[in-house]
Design a protein around this motif. Structure first.
Motif, PDB file in Angstrom:
ATOM      1  N   ASN A  39       0.825  -1.202   0.000  1.00  0.00           N
ATOM      2  CA  ASN A  39       0.000   0.000   0.000  1.00  0.00           C
ATOM      3  C   ASN A  39       0.866   1.261   0.000  1.00  0.00           C
ATOM      4  O   ASN A  39       0.560   2.220  -0.715  1.00  0.00           O
ATOM      5  CB  ASN A  39      -0.948  -0.006   1.202  1.00  0.00           C
ATOM      6  N   ALA A  47      -4.877   5.455  -5.364  1.00  0.00           N
ATOM      7  CA  ALA A  47      -4.201   5.199  -4.085  1.00  0.00           C
ATOM      8  C   ALA A  47      -4.047   6.466  -3.245  1.00  0.00           C
ATOM      9  O   ALA A  47      -4.256   6.454  -2.031  1.00  0.00           O
ATOM     10  CB  ALA A  47      -2.839   4.556  -4.314  1.00  0.00           C
ATOM     11  N   PHE A  76      -3.875   5.274   6.050  1.00  0.00           N
ATOM     12  CA  PHE A  76      -3.044   4.132   5.667  1.00  0.00           C
ATOM     13  C   PHE A  76      -2.470   3.517   6.937  1.00  0.00           C
ATOM     14  O   PHE A  76      -2.484   4.141   7.998  1.00  0.00           O
ATOM     15  CB  PHE A  76      -1.930   4.553   4.698  1.00  0.00           C
TER      16      PHE A  76
END
Length: 131
Positions: A46, A57, A66
């Protein structure tokens, strides 16, 4: 200098970063990390997606945050090679070089600017020497 020495000396040894890690730019392996600072494979992937601007993203990082080492951070700044996140009074600095991604965690009482400068300076050095 070994990768672990960069984490221990250049990051944690600076006094501005509490925990750190260096992972591959592909997000498929951990090269070095502080004890107890374990970045999961899906977290590494990620981070790579966010920093390399994979479609959607960056927006997702701003909207949902995140994770690093099992903790959720709110993204507050994403630049060409850098990602900055915070969780209350603590935070995370993530910087990509040619071959590596440097992750630095700073705890309460640390100066955000100093933590950022520490991680960015190590990234600049690694880029200069070909990493």
């Amino acid at each position: 200098m070994s990768w672990q020495a960069y984490v221990d000396s250049s990051l944690v040894g600076s006094g501005h970063i509490d925990k750190g890690a260096i992972i591959s730019a592909a997000g498929d392996s951990v090269w070095a990390s502080s004890a107890g600072f374990t970045i999961k494979p899906e977290e590494m992937k990620n981070l790579v997606s966010i920093i390399t601007k994979a479609p959607g993203a960056e927006d997702k990082a701003y909207a949902e945050g995140f994770h690093v080492a099992g903790e959720r951070y709110v993204a507050f700044k994403i630049e060409d090679r850098s990602l900055y996140g915070r969780q209350g009074r603590t935070g995370i600095v993530v910087v990509k070089t040619k071959q590596a991604i440097i992750v630095g965690y700073y705890g309460e009482g640390k100066v955000v600017g100093s933590a950022t400068q520490t991680v960015e300076a190590l990234a600049d050095y690694l880029i200069k020497v070909g990493y």
